[in-house]
Scaffold this motif. Structure first.
Motif, PDB file in Angstrom:
ATOM      1  N   LEU A  13       5.408  -2.882   8.849  1.00  0.00           N
ATOM      2  CA  LEU A  13       5.054  -3.949   9.790  1.00  0.00           C
ATOM      3  C   LEU A  13       5.009  -5.281   9.048  1.00  0.00           C
ATOM      4  CD1 LEU A  13       2.069  -2.429  11.842  1.00  0.00           C
ATOM      5  CD2 LEU A  13       4.373  -2.904  12.691  1.00  0.00           C
ATOM      6  N   PRO A  14       5.290  -6.370   9.758  1.00  0.00           N
ATOM      7  CA  PRO A  14       5.169  -7.691   9.128  1.00  0.00           C
ATOM      8  C   PRO A  14       3.712  -8.150   9.113  1.00  0.00           C
ATOM      9  CG  PRO A  14       5.897  -7.934  11.389  1.00  0.00           C
ATOM     10  CD  PRO A  14       5.824  -6.452  11.119  1.00  0.00           C
ATOM     11  N   ASP A  15       3.389  -8.956   8.095  1.00  0.00           N
ATOM     12  CA  ASP A  15       2.042  -9.504   8.011  1.00  0.00           C
ATOM     13  C   ASP A  15       2.024 -10.932   8.549  1.00  0.00           C
ATOM     14  OD1 ASP A  15       3.063 -11.156   5.988  1.00  0.00           O
ATOM     15  OD2 ASP A  15       1.993 -10.127   4.375  1.00  0.00           O
ATOM     16  N   ALA A  16       0.920 -11.623   8.362  1.00  0.00           N
ATOM     17  CA  ALA A  16       0.754 -12.978   8.889  1.00  0.00           C
ATOM     18  C   ALA A  16       1.781 -13.959   8.331  1.00  0.00           C
ATOM     19  CB  ALA A  16      -0.658 -13.478   8.592  1.00  0.00           C
ATOM     20  N   ASP A  17       2.329 -13.649   7.150  1.00  0.00           N
ATOM     21  CA  ASP A  17       3.353 -14.508   6.541  1.00  0.00           C
ATOM     22  C   ASP A  17       4.763 -13.982   6.799  1.00  0.00           C
ATOM     23  OD1 ASP A  17       1.476 -16.313   5.405  1.00  0.00           O
ATOM     24  OD2 ASP A  17       1.064 -14.838   3.835  1.00  0.00           O
ATOM     25  N   MET A  18       4.869 -13.007   7.694  1.00  0.00           N
ATOM     26  CA  MET A  18       6.126 -12.369   8.084  1.00  0.00           C
ATOM     27  C   MET A  18       6.787 -11.611   6.933  1.00  0.00           C
ATOM     28  SD  MET A  18       7.727 -15.014  10.800  1.00  0.00           S
ATOM     29  CE  MET A  18       6.649 -16.103  11.669  1.00  0.00           C
ATOM     30  N   GLU A  19       5.967 -11.191   5.969  1.00  0.00           N
ATOM     31  CA  GLU A  19       6.444 -10.333   4.894  1.00  0.00           C
ATOM     32  C   GLU A  19       6.139  -8.892   5.285  1.00  0.00           C
ATOM     33  OE1 GLU A  19       4.863 -11.525   1.122  1.00  0.00           O
ATOM     34  OE2 GLU A  19       5.508 -13.598   1.403  1.00  0.00           O
ATOM     35  N   MET A  20       7.078  -7.996   4.998  1.00  0.00           N
ATOM     36  CA  MET A  20       6.910  -6.611   5.409  1.00  0.00           C
ATOM     37  C   MET A  20       5.946  -5.857   4.498  1.00  0.00           C
ATOM     38  SD  MET A  20       8.532  -6.260   8.181  1.00  0.00           S
ATOM     39  CE  MET A  20       8.583  -4.498   8.461  1.00  0.00           C
ATOM     40  N   PHE A  21       5.122  -5.055   5.121  1.00  0.00           N
ATOM     41  CA  PHE A  21       4.245  -4.122   4.423  1.00  0.00           C
ATOM     42  C   PHE A  21       4.740  -2.733   4.766  1.00  0.00           C
ATOM     43  CE2 PHE A  21       0.863  -1.011   4.561  1.00  0.00           C
ATOM     44  CZ  PHE A  21       0.280  -1.155   3.313  1.00  0.00           C
ATOM     45  N   GLU A  22       5.008  -1.932   3.741  1.00  0.00           N
ATOM     46  CA  GLU A  22       5.438  -0.550   3.950  1.00  0.00           C
ATOM     47  C   GLU A  22       4.403   0.381   3.343  1.00  0.00           C
ATOM     48  OE1 GLU A  22       9.537   0.438   3.158  1.00  0.00           O
ATOM     49  OE2 GLU A  22      10.065  -1.695   3.221  1.00  0.00           O
ATOM     50  N   LEU A  23       3.827   1.220   4.167  1.00  0.00           N
ATOM     51  CA  LEU A  23       2.811   2.149   3.681  1.00  0.00           C
ATOM     52  C   LEU A  23       3.381   3.047   2.589  1.00  0.00           C
ATOM     53  CD1 LEU A  23      -0.071   3.231   3.929  1.00  0.00           C
ATOM     54  CD2 LEU A  23       0.772   4.829   5.653  1.00  0.00           C
ATOM     55  N   ALA A  24       4.614   3.519   2.753  1.00  0.00           N
ATOM     56  CA  ALA A  24       5.217   4.435   1.770  1.00  0.00           C
ATOM     57  C   ALA A  24       5.299   3.804   0.379  1.00  0.00           C
ATOM     58  CB  ALA A  24       6.600   4.869   2.238  1.00  0.00           C
ATOM     59  N   ALA A  25       5.414   2.493   0.312  1.00  0.00           N
ATOM     60  CA  ALA A  25       5.520   1.811  -0.982  1.00  0.00           C
ATOM     61  C   ALA A  25       4.215   1.875  -1.772  1.00  0.00           C
ATOM     62  CB  ALA A  25       5.927   0.359  -0.778  1.00  0.00           C
ATOM     63  N   GLU A  26       3.115   2.188  -1.102  1.00  0.00           N
ATOM     64  CA  GLU A  26       1.817   2.261  -1.777  1.00  0.00           C
ATOM     65  C   GLU A  26       1.530   3.640  -2.353  1.00  0.00           C
ATOM     66  OE1 GLU A  26       0.303  -0.478  -2.423  1.00  0.00           O
ATOM     67  OE2 GLU A  26       1.727  -1.554  -1.165  1.00  0.00           O
ATOM     68  N   ARG A  27       2.328   4.635  -1.965  1.00  0.00           N
ATOM     69  CA  ARG A  27       2.113   5.997  -2.479  1.00  0.00           C
ATOM     70  C   ARG A  27       2.199   6.013  -3.994  1.00  0.00           C
ATOM     71  NH1 ARG A  27       4.563  10.832   1.120  1.00  0.00           N
ATOM     72  NH2 ARG A  27       2.782  12.007   0.409  1.00  0.00           N
ATOM     73  N   GLY A  28       1.235   6.663  -4.612  1.00  0.00           N
ATOM     74  CA  GLY A  28       1.195   6.752  -6.066  1.00  0.00           C
ATOM     75  C   GLY A  28       0.646   5.504  -6.729  1.00  0.00           C
ATOM     76  N   ARG A  29       0.457   4.432  -5.957  1.00  0.00           N
ATOM     77  CA  ARG A  29      -0.008   3.163  -6.523  1.00  0.00           C
ATOM     78  C   ARG A  29      -1.434   2.820  -6.112  1.00  0.00           C
ATOM     79  NH1 ARG A  29       3.503  -1.243  -4.507  1.00  0.00           N
ATOM     80  NH2 ARG A  29       2.307  -2.450  -5.997  1.00  0.00           N
ATOM     81  N   HIS A  30      -1.705   2.931  -4.808  1.00  0.00           N
ATOM     82  CA  HIS A  30      -3.000   2.497  -4.274  1.00  0.00           C
ATOM     83  C   HIS A  30      -3.518   3.462  -3.220  1.00  0.00           C
ATOM     84  CE1 HIS A  30      -1.184  -1.504  -5.356  1.00  0.00           C
ATOM     85  NE2 HIS A  30      -2.331  -1.564  -6.001  1.00  0.00           N
ATOM     86  N   HIS A  31      -4.835   3.520  -3.130  1.00  0.00           N
ATOM     87  CA  HIS A  31      -5.467   4.060  -1.933  1.00  0.00           C
ATOM     88  C   HIS A  31      -5.319   2.945  -0.896  1.00  0.00           C
ATOM     89  CE1 HIS A  31      -7.271   7.167  -4.387  1.00  0.00           C
ATOM     90  NE2 HIS A  31      -7.926   6.267  -5.115  1.00  0.00           N
TER      91      HIS A  31
END
Length: 168
Positions: A13-31
């Protein structure tokens, strides 16, 4: 309905700055603390976003990021963030696809009128993409602090899972 132990459905989904956030990209990196809220600029939603922002450093120390999702568009999110000095990343889901995916887009009754809306819900997702906590119908006041306690438990549980078992 999603619950503890389920794999968190991936989304972008896009954020307030229209940059995409991908949940899958956080796997292995962040809770990830993924919280769904009805809409920007309401007292409860403002309190919740501000509280999460106030605890942002605490969450970061535990390798955790916090993102909020509502059906508001990116521009509305940007105005909401800027007006209230919010630091939490706000994601826009105007078609309610992710809200439906997480089963938080539900029928509500307000003053005798039934309409669809976001059920205020928070998911605590571990680094492996597993939902560890699903909190429904949350009260904004004090919620961020309670969620932080759950995130701290993730680190303890993670250490226990990684520690070698001693032979009996």
């Amino acid at each position: 309905m999603l619950q503890s132990g389920d794999i968190a459905p991936p989304f972008a989904l896009p954020d307030a700055d229209m940059e995409m956030f991908e949940l899958a990209a956080e796997r292995g990196r962040h809770h990830v603390v993924l919280y769904f809220y009805p809409r920007d600029n309401t007292p409860g939603c403002t309190l919740q976003a501000a509280d999460f922002g106030d605890h942002e450093g605490d969450f970061a120390r535990h390798d955790c990021i916090v993102v909020g999702v509502s059906p508001d568009d990116c521009l509305t999110h940007a105005e909401f963030r800027d007006q209230h000095g919010l630091s939490v990343r706000l994601l826009s889901d105007p078609d309610t696809e992710v809200c439906r995916l997480y089963d938080v887009w539900q029928q509500k009754e307000v003053d005798g009128v039934k309409k669809m809306g976001v059920r205020r819900t928070t998911f605590v997702i571990d680094k492996q993409g597993v939902i560890r906590h699903a909190l429904h119908d949350v009260t904004p006041r004090g919620h961020a602090a309670a969620v932080f306690e759950l995130v701290k438990e993730l680190e303890t549980q993670s250490c226990k899972r990684k520690s070698p078992r001693t032979p009996s």
